[in-house]
Design an enzyme around this catalytic site. Structure first.
Site, PDB file in Angstrom:
ATOM      1  N   HIS A   1       0.882  -0.967   0.015  1.00 56.00           N
ATOM      2  CA  HIS A   1      -0.081  -0.058   0.096  1.00 56.00           C
ATOM      3  C   HIS A   1       0.777   1.358  -0.129  1.00 56.00           C
ATOM      4  O   HIS A   1       1.484   1.586   1.132  1.00 56.00           O
ATOM      5  CB  HIS A   1      -1.018  -0.051   1.182  1.00 56.00           C
ATOM      6  CG  HIS A   1      -1.968   1.184   1.429  1.00 56.00           C
ATOM      7  ND1 HIS A   1      -3.079   0.948   1.708  1.00 56.00           N
ATOM      8  CD2 HIS A   1      -1.826   2.477   0.871  1.00 56.00           C
ATOM      9  CE1 HIS A   1      -3.767   2.275   1.901  1.00 56.00           C
ATOM     10  NE2 HIS A   1      -3.041   3.030   1.231  1.00 56.00           N
TER      11      HIS A   1
ATOM     12  N   ASN B   1      -7.750  10.581  -1.461  1.00 55.09           N
ATOM     13  CA  ASN B   1      -8.117  11.245   0.032  1.00 55.09           C
ATOM     14  C   ASN B   1      -8.023  12.797  -0.332  1.00 55.09           C
ATOM     15  O   ASN B   1      -6.869  13.277   0.129  1.00 55.09           O
ATOM     16  CB  ASN B   1      -7.680  10.664   1.103  1.00 55.09           C
ATOM     17  CG  ASN B   1      -8.149   9.184   1.289  1.00 55.09           C
ATOM     18  OD1 ASN B   1      -9.143   8.969   1.390  1.00 55.09           O
ATOM     19  ND2 ASN B   1      -7.209   8.292   1.317  1.00 55.09           N
TER      20      ASN B   1
ATOM     21  N   ARG C   1      -8.011  15.424   1.715  1.00 51.05           N
ATOM     22  CA  ARG C   1      -7.994  15.992   2.931  1.00 51.05           C
ATOM     23  C   ARG C   1      -6.474  15.851   3.318  1.00 51.05           C
ATOM     24  O   ARG C   1      -5.753  15.057   2.884  1.00 51.05           O
ATOM     25  CB  ARG C   1      -9.193  15.345   3.975  1.00 51.05           C
ATOM     26  CG  ARG C   1      -8.990  13.780   3.841  1.00 51.05           C
ATOM     27  CD  ARG C   1     -10.030  13.087   4.845  1.00 51.05           C
ATOM     28  NE  ARG C   1     -10.058  11.853   4.685  1.00 51.05           N
ATOM     29  CZ  ARG C   1      -9.031  10.987   5.394  1.00 51.05           C
ATOM     30  NH1 ARG C   1      -8.106  11.238   5.890  1.00 51.05           N
ATOM     31  NH2 ARG C   1      -9.367   9.548   5.270  1.00 51.05           N
TER      32      ARG C   1
ATOM     33  N   VAL D   1      -4.187  11.058   8.538  1.00 56.03           N
ATOM     34  CA  VAL D   1      -3.609  10.804   9.778  1.00 56.03           C
ATOM     35  C   VAL D   1      -1.735  10.732   9.633  1.00 56.03           C
ATOM     36  O   VAL D   1      -1.238  11.375  10.529  1.00 56.03           O
ATOM     37  CB  VAL D   1      -4.046   9.525  10.485  1.00 56.03           C
ATOM     38  CG1 VAL D   1      -3.212   9.199  11.885  1.00 56.03           C
ATOM     39  CG2 VAL D   1      -5.556   9.509  10.596  1.00 56.03           C
TER      40      VAL D   1
END
Length: 1014
Positions: free
Chosen positions: A185, A261, A263, A266
């Site tokens: 990933h 994503n 945004r 994390v």
């Protein structure tokens, strides 16, 4: 000022970045987050309420008072396009991409379609082939994902994903991806369309990332460049702005797009450590329009480890590591109470080194130093994980956690344990989890996602058959309390010729939901509860929301059978509640006002004067915003009369009495003793203008109230086309042709209607040709004229017994509601006195407030003059009509039926013949600066006085009057274009329907501050 619309570690991160830039901040927090660190770091903190406070858009944005921007953090509202739009609507900068980009990239399926269209590989699932990965369209954080290897598991996996996604994101849609085993990933970090770096996020536990490494190790140069190029092309395709991430699965030399994503992530911190770019600072600088340098540096390697709580409790020890290259981002501190309501991220441990070996050694050292007591965490798991070789690991690397057994379906506290079930309590609700095998928890344990038992079970109790005929005791109690039938009280009301409060509302409304029906009088200190329930139902006021003419209204009625319809503490609270609802929802109010005013008998309060009661203020504020209808039968005194007098229209039943004080108040004031029926009877209150409409019964009052409301209600389900005759009222039925002139008289024959249902009928308009006598001195019935002109049955006259020189009425023409004013030649010859001017001015305010166009039928010799007239303050009252007319904002049309003289005619024309949308006259029209006879007498006095023979003088006078009439008759006035036309009276409706443009409707709020009660 910046609103940080998030909690926990990310809120702390954003607040600190804002403080570094000198930006003042506002934090929001839920009740169970009141002690969180982010609350103390902001300049201002605002509490949120409710079950999902951080997802409540209206509540969150209400905290943004004085702010210029909103940072959503991650999760919650960060990818919510509607939230971004709501920010824009309030003039707030959303720190993130546009709502359109959020909608596109937030939908995983649409994002995949975009990537494929750009030539970026995606993992398309072939129908019927396994294995596949089921994924939530709006997913994130590992939620809503299931790998399926067997066909028999597919349906259950889809349902599980849908349920989890619906609970987490409010969207249960899923899609399929081809499952790629043993893949890595890899993520690419973007700022706008520029690539800042990449990271490896393959170390995952149940699809949730636990360790990230930057830059991603073991990628050859060509593959890394391809990943960066694909991410940049995707960002360019959508015109991306702000911080974002593109995620891939990589197997060997092949890569596949997963999602984007839009945004902050994390794991942004691990990229910050190697790039030297502060991504949150960059976000804020971009939002504030500042200059930003986000050129990345090449600064070794970094490792991030997510320290998660696995239970709730109080942190007795919280000692993060420190030293060179060690960074800990957290919202936790010793003594902090850790709940289980939100995501379990407690801290992020980020370490940096000149190469990956150094970074990993520092990570191991830092994990060894990290001390947390009071709650269970995954620290030991992370320590064990880093004893292994994790470089180049794939997403299925972590497989040694217990695979079998029943996991807790939600975070909570164990409150009961048996051989086959565990009961969890969360948010004060208990959940039964069926288990098998050995139970691994005890009562009092706080659990997250850990195992409850060694065997697999189900998380719901077996559904038992339900007998639908059984009424449980709790429901039986409620039903009994809602039985408001009081036969003896109703019988007394019927014997007096009246109806009960509930009967009136039931007749008015086709549907009705009652608010506060279980309220009782605030007299528990002096009367038993059972007696109050029996004798003071609804505290003497039936109130709620109902449907009239297909549209919602607020309906309320004092109950004269309960404490004489007096105003008690609880029914004041109900009024306040319903008045606020009327204001918020733009709902008309119908008030049945019979009652005796204030109630001194309530004891359950600490008030002294009661003058701080807000009901009168709240009701008065509705004036001009929504139609207010007052209905009164019987006696209505004091506070009840104040509410009644605030209404736009008062409908009174014969025999009613209305007064600002009842007998007791009058006697208490030393003004004598009077019977109730001697105070404000209708033979006083009709001629003086208090009452608008008198009816014979409460039944008729309800019918009239319903009819009155219909003039202000749009036709249900109808949206007439802009510019059509009926666009402000009711559309003409397509089956009914418009009246046309085809070489013969004008006719209009269509179905009858007195409401806004969409059909209408009118009288033969040729009757209007004879409505005004040929003898210019002969009076006529103006009400018969109005009935002929308007749709059949559509005329509702207001204040007919007051200011009789002017008729004010609500009417319809071709179904469209209008206001109509008309001079009455049978009263003072049509001259306008002070009362008539007052009535007309107030009626014009009513029409203007609620966007009703106005038609004026003018037949007036002018204003009343003379000493007697001046004693009535004529100068002020008559000019009130002029001022009101001159400031109308609704369409206005003038029809001169006969006389149009002087300032009175100008008042009937809203100030001037050039003000109305049209100014037309019938053939009988005559115009002049004053009455023709008076003008001749004044203007030619010397010439007439010089004629000695009285007969010759009269003959000379008659000739002058005739000449003046010829000069001032409508045809001559039209020839110099002082009016728009002289028309066939039978053509009047066509002028009204065609030339009286519809008024723009209001969606909310007031157009006028209020409607004058007088």
């Amino acid at each position: 000022m910046l609103l940080v619309a998030n909690r926990g570690e990310v809120a702390v991160r954003v607040l600190r970045a804002a403080a570094d830039l000198g930006i003042r901040t506002v934090a929001v927090y839920a009740e169970d987050d009141a002690a969180s660190l982010h609350v103390t770091l902001a300049d201002r903190a605002v509490a949120l309420r409710g079950p999902s406070p951080y997802l409540d858009v209206d509540q969150v944005l209400a905290a943004a008072d004085g702010c210029q921007a909103v940072h959503p953090g991650w999760g919650f509202l960060a990818e919510n396009a509607e939230f971004a739009r709501a920010c824009q609507a309030r003039g707030l900068t959303f720190v993130g991409p546009s709502p359109e980009v959020l909608e596109l990239l937030g939908d995983k399926r649409r994002a995949r379609e975009l990537a494929a269209s750009l030539g970026i590989p995606v993992l398309d699932a072939v129908p019927g082939e396994l294995p596949v990965m089921v994924k939530a369209v709006a997913g994130g954080g590992g939620k809503g994902m299931r790998a399926v290897h067997r066909a028999e598991d597919l349906d259950s996996a889809v349902e599980a994903c849908r349920a989890e996604a619906l609970a987490a994101f409010g969207n249960g849609d899923v899609y399929f991806e081809r499952l790629l085993p043993s893949a890595r990933h890899i993520e690419v970090q973007l700022v706008g369309t520029a690539v800042i770096g990449d990271r490896d996020c393959s170390l995952q536990l149940r699809h949730q990332k636990v360790v990230e490494i930057a830059p991603a190790p073991l990628l050859d140069l060509a593959l890394r460049k391809a990943l960066h190029t694909a991410a940049a092309s995707l960002a360019s395709a959508v015109g991306y702005t702000g911080v974002g991430t593109v995620e891939y699965l990589v197997a060997g030399d092949a890569f596949y797009f997963m999602e984007a994503n839009p945004r902050l992530q994390v794991e942004h911190t691990v990229t910050e450590m190697v790039s030297g770019v502060d991504l949150v600072r960059t976000q804020l600088l971009l939002a504030w329009g500042g200059d930003v340098d986000y050129t990345p540096l090449d600064r070794g390697s970094a490792v991030q480890l997510r320290v998660n709580q696995t239970s709730g409790g109080t942190l007795s020890v919280f000692q993060p590591p420190s030293g060179p290259g060690v960074r800990v981002d957290t919202h936790a501190y010793p003594g902090y109470r850790v709940g289980t309501r939100y995501d379990g991220l407690l801290a992020k441990l980020v370490v940096h080194g000149e190469d990956l070996d150094v970074a990993l050694n520092r990570a191991r050292r830092a994990l060894g130093e990290f001390r947390i007591d009071g709650v269970s965490t995954n620290l030991e798991f992370l320590r064990t994980l880093l004893t292994r070789d994790v470089v180049g690991a794939t997403t299925d690397f972590i497989t040694d956690e217990p695979a079998d057994g029943m996991r807790a379906p939600l975070a909570g506290t164990v409150v009961a344990v048996s051989a086959d079930s565990v009961v969890l309590e969360a948010m004060k609700m208990q959940h039964v989890v069926r288990v098998s095998g050995d139970v691994l928890v005890s009562v009092g344990d706080t659990v997250g996602a850990q195992l409850l038992a060694s065997g697999v079970g189900e998380s719901t109790e077996d559904a038992a058959p339900v007998d639908l005929s059984v009424v449980r005791p709790d429901l039986a109690e409620v039903l009994a309390r809602h039985d408001f039938d009081r036969p003896s009280s109703a019988a007394r009301r019927h014997a007096s010729g009246g109806r009960t409060a509930r009967e009136n509302i039931a007749d008015l409304c086709t549907e009705f939901v009652e608010y506060g029906g279980l309220a009782i009088a605030a007299q528990r200190a002096r009367r038993p509860l059972a007696e109050l329930i029996e004798r003071t139902p609804a505290d003497g006021m039936v109130a709620g929301v109902g449907v009239v003419n297909g549209q919602r209204i607020v309906a309320m009625s004092y109950d004269y059978a309960v404490l004489a319809g007096t105003q008690g503490l609880r029914n004041h609270q109900k009024k306040d509640r319903l008045f606020a609802l009327a204001q918020q929802e733009n709902l008309p109010v119908v008030l049945f006002a019979e009652g005796g005013g204030g109630r001194p008998g309530d004891t359950d309060h600490s008030m002294v004067s009661g003058l701080d009661c807000g009901s009168f203020h709240a009701f008065a504020q509705l004036s001009g915003q929504v139609p207010l209808v007052g209905v009164v039968a019987g006696r209505c005194f004091a506070g009840n009369a104040v509410l009644l007098g605030t209404c736009d229209v008062i409908i009174a039943v014969e025999g009613a009495n209305i007064g600002m004080g009842g007998p007791a108040m009058i006697e208490g004031g030393g003004l004598g003793r009077f019977r109730p029926e001697d105070i404000g009877p209708l033979d006083v209150q009709v001629p003086n203008g208090v009452v608008d409409i008198v009816v014979a019964s409460e039944e008729e009052a309800v019918t009239v109230a319903r009819k009155y409301l219909s003039y202000f209600q749009a036709p249900a389900g109808s949206q007439p086309p802009a510019g059509s005759h009926a666009s402000a009222g009711v559309p003409r039925p397509s089956a009914q042709p418009s009246p046309t002139r085809e070489g013969g008289p004008l006719e209009s024959i269509v179905p009858d209607s007195t409401d806004n249902s969409g059909s209408w009928k009118c009288a033969d308009q040729r009757l209007l040709r004879h409505a005004v006598p040929e003898n210019r001195l002969r009076a006529y019935d103006v009400r018969a004229l109005i009935d002929t002109l308007a749709d059949t049955g559509s005329v509702l006259e207001l204040r007919g017994g007051f200011g009789k020189g002017i008729v004010t009425a609500l009417v319809r023409v071709e179904g469209r509601p209008l206001g109509l004013i008309a001079n009455d030649p049978t009263v003072l010859g049509g001259a306008i006195d002070a009362d008539a001017a007052d009535k007309c001015a107030r009626f014009l305010q009513l029409c203007d407030a609620f966007d009703l166009p106005v038609v004026s039928l003018c037949d007036t010799p002018g204003f009343m003059v003379g000493p007697d007239a001046e004693r009535t303050a004529t100068v002020r009252h008559l000019t009130r009509m002029v001022v009101t007319g001159a400031n109308l904002t609704v369409p206005f049309g003038l029809v001169v039926t006969r006389k149009a003289y002087g300032l009175g005619a100008q008042a009937m024309a809203a100030g001037s013949l050039k003000v109305p949308q049209f100014a037309i006259s019938w053939p009988t029209g005559e115009f002049g600066p004053m009455g023709l006879e008076g003008a001749v007498k004044l203007g030619f006095k010397r010439e007439l006085d010089a004629v000695e023979d009285p007969a010759e003088r009269q003959q000379r006078y008659d000739q002058m009057v005739a000449a003046a009439y010829e000069h001032g008759k409508a045809l001559n006035v039209a020839s110099v274009f002082e009016i728009d036309d002289v028309i066939d009276p039978a053509d009047t409706r066509r002028w009204i329907a065609t030339a009286l443009a519809p008024s723009a409707s209001r969606s909310h709020g007031k157009k006028r501050p209020f409607i004058d009660t007088w």
